[in-house]
Scaffold this active site. Structure first.
Site: not given
Lengths: 346, 346, 346, 346
Positions: B149-151, B154
């Site tokens: 996932g993006c979060y 990051c």
């Protein structure tokens, strides 16, 4: 009723314009003086065409103002320039200062954070820090009110009641804050150009923003012991608005519901601080253009932690609106006068 | 060289379009199939006019695809719909799944967070979690890669090296994250209308976002003990971009410089993770449209704490770019193929 | 003074919310009914949290309203649904309709542009087209006012005086218009998602927008002969605001100064139409949130042509503000009541 | 193959950065020199952190460059400063000038519009106006190419074929154009601050913009008679993108379909000009970051008029992309080299 003669110093900046926008509807105010040194001689409508329907005085230089004819001064000047200006005013003039120049009670701390000695330490002693909801009595009696910064307003409103009630721990307060670009003022800087800001975000002033000592001062005074917090501001691609996401450790098994109830009780009769219903998340767009502060509390998944969220319009409750709120107290008006407009959405 | 036949499932969403944009420049790929059930029969140029210069297959339904003719499938379908689709594919097809359906190793955790039983627990066993920088060997050998996932991308990129080096404490990790709106997908929802999003921000999914268990899984596996973090996502008025501001407690007198050095050493040879120079603050606009992750570390004023900041483009390194990075490994291409474009600024 | 009982139909849309925002400060109005069929049963604060400080009735269905207890109805319903609703109201109720349902005097034209027969041709006969500055007497006497569309308001305010004075030619009127996204309403459509709108623009409804016959009707009636205009609307990445750039051919050697003088004379005593000083270019941000229309005229370089620019807030002067302006006339209030707020900038 | 040594003058502006972004993927180019007088001594990554993954020369002053070692110069300097710089270059250096300094063939017209005499009239004689699609042969042979302005590119691409085919009338051409803010450059000006631009729009340079004579020069030369047009630019709250909505009078009963067919035929083999399918409306977001121009034609409701719409990215096809397109021709590369990236959406 005779109106009070008001001067706004620094009228060509955003907080200056915002004072004019709001005071235009104040029945007890006559805007008599607008200063803007670089734009002196211009009409206010040239600096801010959105105010062109108002009959306003021409912009002038501070040096050309006869302050004997003025009852109240709103100072919306850049940080570091206000102390001398205020010191030179007649004692008959009441002052609401929107700069940071009188916010730190400790002149040594001021010198450390602002890089030069305080220019008016005697005045500092009489300055009242005007977080209105916590200093009404002092503001009413004040001649000089230091209007709080935007971040400190947004952070202190939810934190002070929680701390004074002993509901959260001192040693775990992380304030992740986000601000619209108007907080950076109207000075022409590359970093604030449209193309540099739109469609992106970044943190700034990490560990070093000047609102940090102001927040710590307020929280520390509230509980009468020295507190430290983590505080990181971010620049968001929006003109107005400020959100603080605050991570705290609840004491003694307290849950978000308890903290919310505590805040709801504290702010029940406050006209401008609204504790939202359970699960309703504050959003800056719901307070835009208004003097409201929206607050709520949520349980974190990490047991014992809670997340407090607070939203204001940085130019209103975070600057010009709170300044008028303080002025209303100082001058004997109803506190909400000229501040009854609803938020503008969308 | 014969090209690999690629199918993109869910091509009418933003991550689907982003796969096409990037793969259009991949010398080893032939985009053979694009599916979009609701828009089946339309040209891709009708769904995404910015891709109208490309010769692309007409959008079709998944049910109409002959997967025997396909070498690789990118799944960009909504969460919860992918498990059955992947289970029905021929074993000869390699899969990069951009949904959350195969990211949690523990099917019980999946059921808890996603509200229904896992539909393909056997496939889950062979799925490789493709945070590329930490799973190259497994990805190269994988048939099914669960794209992070993006979060989680990051947050994990800066945190894993700090945790595995023992440089930060387990018990104090606060991740305040901010995302652009494309992360919410292209579904027509009132909450994502322009007027509802522009010029404002808010937190969402406080204490309950589904990327939370994924982050905790990754960090816990990295150190081989159970970790918990505070994590709050925010919706920012921008299409692309993601920033994580992470508050940590450094161990044993370590300062930001030490943590930065540690990260710089870890990522020295990585093509996509850039540890910025001291004092340079990551900004989402500096990675927009690219597969880069920008990272840096700063001292907090609270002694012993540090602030880690990480920026990616949620649609690229947070989704389609990392998917292609994983695909390149799976298919034997240079890892950076088709990912060498510079960020688009302004 | 007893207050008028007001119902707002379609309160969950942007124009409905804008009526509430403005009427909240109207001393003669009691908002008694808010309808929103899909959200019936919800609190208005759930649909529009920015209005949560107001005590408002719960959203209800139109079918559940007892209109005998209502003095005035504001209809903010989708186009095509209003005729039957208004026809069913008691004759004692005054109506300001913000939809397009009663704007075209010719029911045949209505049928042609809106694709279905007019449902209330008798009511149409008594409907007054409420471009306030040009229909005060009729509005005061009206039971049913058709509130003008946003584009027609923006275009007619500068054009009608120029045409009726014979200052510009009939055969060369090109209206290039630009609107904020709120004009598209709050319905969840892919085309109006944040990511689809931000940081870009496009024309729409080229040669076919339904405001075209309304503009032509207004201009034609003003000069009592059939006029045609070119009109192209554009969608701009902003919530509010509308700008019309109008290319005209001046008659008889008239210059921009002459046209401006003519407009300035016509609007000298109007509270909401401001003809700006020479060379000052109207901008939508200078009227945001207000009922003002800013107008100016410029010489084109092509001899004999002039360029007229007009700016409004599409939700205020282009919808809810003008509706209240009309209501004030119908109900005997000062025309500016509740409309005295200054624009919000920045 | 040995690479060409390229210098970019004015590298700290947006068009300079855009040249670097695109040339970074050019196999025949070695970026040897980057100048930026005010930022000389800084790394390019300090001026533009989004380019920090590239190995680039340090920013330097023009005066410090040894141009004998340079093959090609891209001039991205402010208007009015380039003529002397180019005049001082060795004759061995080829030049693509992105400023307006060599765009007007008539030095008297230059003096009139730019307010000072042309500083290099001899050089002007050899300068080739590089609207690539219409000047390939001359560009290939040129030493000095004047790269067209953004508005002139956007307007001329659709208009020249229509005019040269005799399909539209000379006397009725109204160009209503809209630009993103990057067109105003990176200079720190109050008018271009985020808060001054976001969520609003306005026209500027009405009847007086310097791109007007450039447009009229191009159209007039195309048909070999003097043409005049109405042209109004607008500033739109977006970083990139330009749209021209052009009102024309079709000749001899021609309809939009005929004009579109004519354009489609003209641009059939052009790699960067795309005539869209019937009814598909160009949008700036569909060309963002790319060198494409999207064009289409629509019937107006006024009989005999048509509306032509043209969209480009002002920084790419309107500046740096077209400059590289011209450079490719001058240096013998395939015209599309380094320009094959797809648009970035969303």
């Amino acid at each position: 009723m005779s109106k009070l003669a008001v001067a706004i110093l620094g009228a060509s900046g955003y907080t200056g314009a915002e004072l004019v926008r709001l005071l235009a509807r104040h029945p007890g105010v006559d805007i008599r003086v607008l200063t803007a040194d670089r734009k002196a001689g211009q009409e206010m409508a040239a600096a801010f065409p959105h105010l062109s329907s108002l009959a306003l005085p021409t912009l002038t230089s501070i040096g050309d103002v006869d302050f004997q004819t003025v009852d109240v001064v709103f100072c919306a000047l850049p940080h570091g320039t206000t102390q001398e200006v205020v010191a030179a005013l007649p004692r008959s003039v009441k002052v609401v200062d929107l700069s940071a120049d009188f916010r730190l009670y400790d002149c040594a701390a001021y010198a450390q954070w602002y890089g030069h000695p305080h220019q008016a330490p005697d005045l500092q002693k009489e300055a009242v820090y005007g977080l209105t909801e916590f200093s009404r009595a002092q503001v009413k009696a004040a001649r000089l009110v230091a209007n709080p910064g935007c971040y400190p307003t947004c952070a202190q409103l939810p934190l002070i009641p929680l701390l004074t009630a002993g509901a959260i721990a001192d040693e775990f307060i992380v304030i992740d804050a986000k601000s619209g670009v108007s907080g950076a003022g109207r000075a022409a800087k590359e970093a604030n150009l449209y193309c540099e800001v739109t469609e992106g975000l970044h943190a700034y002033g990490i560990g070093s923003h000047r609102h940090l000592p102001e927040i710590e001062q307020g929280l520390s005074l509230a509980v009468n012991r020295r507190l430290e917090v983590s505080f990181t501001p971010h620049l968001i691609p929006m003109s107005r608005g400020m959100l603080a996401t605050i991570y705290v450790k609840a004491k003694a098994g307290l849950k978000a519901d308890d903290l919310r109830a505590l805040l709801a009780e504290r702010y029940r009769d406050e006209p401008f601080v609204q504790v939202l219903a359970k699960d309703v998340i504050p959003a800056t767009r719901n307070v835009r253009g208004s003097n409201f502060c929206h607050v709520n509390v949520f349980d974190d998944r990490v047991r014992g932690r809670a997340i407090v969220v607070s939203a204001i319009d940085n130019l209103v409750k975070g600057a010009s609106g709170q300044a008028i709120q303080n002025f209303n107290l100082m001058a004997g008006f109803d506190e909400t006068t000229a501040l009854d407009q609803q938020p503008l959405f969308p």
